[in-house]
Design a protein around this motif. Structure first.
Motif, PDB file in Angstrom:
ATOM      1  N   ALA A  70       0.603  -1.223  -0.004  1.00  0.00           N
ATOM      2  CA  ALA A  70      -0.002   0.073   0.074  1.00  0.00           C
ATOM      3  C   ALA A  70       0.902   1.281   0.090  1.00  0.00           C
ATOM      4  N   TYR A  71       1.995   1.193   0.826  1.00  0.00           N
ATOM      5  CA  TYR A  71       3.004   2.276   0.633  1.00  0.00           C
ATOM      6  C   TYR A  71       3.457   2.389  -0.734  1.00  0.00           C
ATOM      7  N   HIS A  72       3.933   1.510  -1.335  1.00  0.00           N
ATOM      8  CA  HIS A  72       4.666   1.400  -2.589  1.00  0.00           C
ATOM      9  C   HIS A  72       3.568   2.023  -3.644  1.00  0.00           C
ATOM     10  N   PHE A  73       2.368   1.490  -3.617  1.00  0.00           N
ATOM     11  CA  PHE A  73       1.307   1.938  -4.508  1.00  0.00           C
ATOM     12  C   PHE A  73       0.698   3.396  -4.371  1.00  0.00           C
ATOM     13  N   GLY A  74       1.460   4.173  -2.942  1.00  0.00           N
ATOM     14  CA  GLY A  74       1.025   5.509  -2.751  1.00  0.00           C
ATOM     15  C   GLY A  74      -0.390   5.687  -1.967  1.00  0.00           C
ATOM     16  N   TRP A  75      -0.853   4.550  -1.483  1.00  0.00           N
ATOM     17  CA  TRP A  75      -2.369   4.533  -1.050  1.00  0.00           C
ATOM     18  C   TRP A  75      -2.017   4.935   0.463  1.00  0.00           C
ATOM     19  N   GLY A 104      -0.725   9.372  -2.967  1.00  0.00           N
ATOM     20  CA  GLY A 104       0.623   9.575  -3.679  1.00  0.00           C
ATOM     21  C   GLY A 104       0.538   9.219  -4.988  1.00  0.00           C
ATOM     22  N   ASP A 105       1.470   9.470  -5.863  1.00  0.00           N
ATOM     23  CA  ASP A 105       1.473   9.105  -7.280  1.00  0.00           C
ATOM     24  C   ASP A 105       1.617   7.660  -7.436  1.00  0.00           C
ATOM     25  N   SER A 106       0.611   6.992  -7.912  1.00  0.00           N
ATOM     26  CA  SER A 106       0.780   5.487  -8.205  1.00  0.00           C
ATOM     27  C   SER A 106       1.389   4.946  -9.630  1.00  0.00           C
ATOM     28  N   ASP A 132      19.046  -1.493  -7.908  1.00  0.00           N
ATOM     29  CA  ASP A 132      19.811  -0.445  -8.269  1.00  0.00           C
ATOM     30  C   ASP A 132      20.190   0.578  -7.411  1.00  0.00           C
ATOM     31  N   GLY A 133      19.786   0.217  -5.878  1.00  0.00           N
ATOM     32  CA  GLY A 133      20.184   1.182  -5.190  1.00  0.00           C
ATOM     33  C   GLY A 133      19.360   2.434  -5.173  1.00  0.00           C
ATOM     34  N   ASP A 134      18.217   2.450  -5.785  1.00  0.00           N
ATOM     35  CA  ASP A 134      17.445   3.890  -6.112  1.00  0.00           C
ATOM     36  C   ASP A 134      16.858   4.206  -4.817  1.00  0.00           C
ATOM     37  N   GLU A 135      16.982   5.329  -4.247  1.00  0.00           N
ATOM     38  CA  GLU A 135      16.428   5.926  -3.213  1.00  0.00           C
ATOM     39  C   GLU A 135      15.099   6.477  -3.271  1.00  0.00           C
ATOM     40  N   THR A 136      14.906   7.081  -4.316  1.00  0.00           N
ATOM     41  CA  THR A 136      13.471   7.678  -4.628  1.00  0.00           C
ATOM     42  C   THR A 136      12.800   7.225  -5.869  1.00  0.00           C
ATOM     43  N   ARG A 137      11.548   7.253  -5.683  1.00  0.00           N
ATOM     44  CA  ARG A 137      10.611   6.908  -6.838  1.00  0.00           C
ATOM     45  C   ARG A 137       9.273   7.613  -6.804  1.00  0.00           C
ATOM     46  N   ARG A 138       8.979   8.358  -7.685  1.00  0.00           N
ATOM     47  CA  ARG A 138       7.883   8.945  -7.898  1.00  0.00           C
ATOM     48  C   ARG A 138       7.659  10.037  -6.701  1.00  0.00           C
ATOM     49  N   HIS A 139       8.883  10.590  -6.445  1.00  0.00           N
ATOM     50  CA  HIS A 139       9.122  11.942  -5.479  1.00  0.00           C
ATOM     51  C   HIS A 139       8.977  11.218  -4.033  1.00  0.00           C
ATOM     52  N   ARG A 140       9.241   9.974  -3.961  1.00  0.00           N
ATOM     53  CA  ARG A 140       8.966   9.341  -2.593  1.00  0.00           C
ATOM     54  C   ARG A 140       9.833   8.678  -2.286  1.00  0.00           C
TER      55      ARG A 140
END
Lengths: 362, 362
Positions: free
Chosen positions: A51-56, A66-68, A113-121
């Motif tokens: 739910a967090y990942h989907f921006g809910w 959030g931006d899903s 990839d060690g990416d720390e942000t996605r869709r500004h979160r």
């Protein structure tokens, strides 16, 4: 690039303008409840992580809007059902499936990839830890198959068509994984050919868009010829999308992309503009090759150094080649669409979605 | 526990003794080529990582004859095809599928749990890095579905039966993931009830053994009643297996298990003996609860301290309860088997495999 309306209506009628935001919002609306129901099957705390990942919800569990993501894939799935005369609803299990598989890959790729942000979160692995990101990714991929099998029970699809849809999503998932593996392996190399880059991007981006563009039609009983043509549309649309993404990865503004400035250059990503620039062979191309082969200062490039590298890629023709490539792939996608007889409105929507995907470069 | 022969032949005939090593070797032989063909589909370096994980090559890429696991699951899959009168070969896609899914879960679980050895070798993530372990796990799970879909094309199964097998493996995979999520969540708690522990173990171990015990039959066209009974056999066998595994995790010798001495106690794993001991409520039980609730010295327990804790668990009845539980589950598994009419030889093999799985405790 041809005009959307002219092409969409076969160059004859003056159709109503297609609102892509409305198309996407409609897909999000139709898929929202079944997507949430699917995720609700997961045991705690996986449901929360998803739910967090989907921006809910936000990090504290409070409801969020959030931006899903844009929901291009679900929109294509719904549209593909309409392409064979079925209602958009018939494509919903397909839309939910591609969205689940897409988000499985985001969860795992961000971690790898060690990416720390996605869709500004903050990405899920940075908030909940790597184990939860792995686990929830695994779960979403599995739900992506389950939702299709359920379509034969409750969604109106025949068992045969549901199984064909499972085949479609499974093949796409494997290609997605192949593409990520190729992408990771490129990190350890100085040079990657344009062909290798296109193959990787076809796997990493083309495969799932191909599945998305046909899965609703398959659930609604489309024949193989129709499914193949729609998949080809999606595949080339994916390559066009990826070419644009590669351009944005170097020349895109952070405010637009939500990604760090010069991010792809900083990470020495072997994207299309770089591969094309290296293939060109002129003076700028050779200088770029030397720079990339030099281990000195790797990963510590300053902003001006990265800007100079971007200029070098442009000088060697990497930027314009990739822009042309995006147009070529876009055109090929639309040509595949012409092979499928469908209502003008549906065709216009496919054309409008394709333009929406490619238009980001402008 | 009843004698294998007496039960296997319905208590009447004196059948030939069943050689479990031969059964397992036969399953490994039948599944080896299709398993390798399936893994060969992966792009580099995933094929190498998978080959290392399966014990086919060593860290330097040289051919190895490492321990690929006992192949209990493939053996059950092949046997389940024979249970409905089909040749063992009809179960091969099912055997390969459960083996792929099992190894997907090992790759991911080892990484999530931080386990550095498996089958007396360094785990894949320690050799190739976390990203490759994630990626190859993802790939094996996907191949586990693909191999079943292919069964309808080349393996002689009907498309309907292949789709039913996909449903079986997909549900099992989701439960597997649920079980791992529950297992991880237990780490953050001081007390876990016996019921919670059994639910977790049913998901983590029972689900895939249930699928394995029916998937060959389903591919060969078994009706739902037969499939359900065979799944129940596998589910309870899984719970018996897990009870034994929990006993070995505390009292097993390192030379036998390949795992560190007192490993489960050192990790404060909420396994069945611990849950049962805590539920007992006597003096030893209460002392154990106090010890486990005390944050002091957590993770730094000495060998004698761990030995004393094991003694406390035994005193509170955790060891004998779990031994009884293993026997109960074993018996329930055999009872489910009685519901399915099948050739005596096949039944004897099922019985022998069940005994093999449970006999490890002795």
């Amino acid at each position: 690039m041809e005009s959307r309306i002219g092409r969409g209506a076969g160059g004859t009628a003056q159709a109503e303008p297609v609102s892509v935001p409305e198309l996407l919002a409609h897909a999000r609306t139709l898929c929202a409840a079944p997507l949430r129901a699917s995720v609700a099957r997961l045991v705690a705390p996986m449901d929360t992580v998803a739910a967090y990942h989907f921006g809910w919800i936000d990090q504290d569990g409070a409801p969020a809007h959030g931006d899903s993501g844009k929901a291009v894939r679900p929109a294509l799935a719904l549209l593909s059902a309409r392409a064979v005369g079925a209602p958009a609803e018939a494509g919903v299990p397909g839309g939910v499936s591609v969205e689940l598989v897409h988000n499985f890959s985001l969860l795992h790729d961000d971690l790898m990839d060690g990416d720390e942000t996605r869709r500004h979160r903050a990405t899920a692995w940075t908030v909940f830890g790597p184990a939860q990101a792995i686990l929830v990714g695994d779960a979403l991929a599995t739900l992506g198959t389950e939702v299709l099998l359920d379509a034969a029970v409750t969604g109106g699809a025949s068992p045969t068509d549901a199984a064909r849809a499972v085949r479609l999503i499974t093949t796409a998932t494997r290609k997605l994984i192949d593409g990520q593996a190729q992408d990771l392996s490129f990190e350890h190399r100085d040079v990657v050919t344009v062909e290798e880059c296109l193959e990787m991007e076809g796997n990493k981006t083309g495969a799932l868009l191909a599945a998305a563009s046909a899965i609703g039609a398959v659930l609604a009983g489309a024949d193989d010829r129709t499914s193949d043509a729609l998949q080809r549309y999606g595949h080339h649309l994916g390559l066009a999308f990826q070419a644009v993404d590669d351009l944005l990865g170097i020349w895109g503004a952070t405010e637009v992309t939500g990604k760090p400035h010069w991010g792809d250059l900083r990470q020495r990503k072997k994207s299309l503009p770089v591969a094309a620039a290296l293939a060109e062979g002129g003076a700028a191309s050779r200088r770029l090759a030397e720079e990339l082969a030099d281990p000195k200062g790797r990963g510590e490039e300053s902003e001006p150094q990265l800007a100079a590298r971007a200029a070098l890629i442009e000088e060697a023709g990497g930027r314009s080649w990739t822009q042309d490539e995006a147009r070529r792939q876009h055109k090929t996608a639309l040509a595949a669409l012409d092979e499928v007889p469908m209502a003008d409105t549906v065709r216009e929507h496919f054309v409008a979605l394709a333009e929406f995907v490619v238009v980001r470069e402008r």
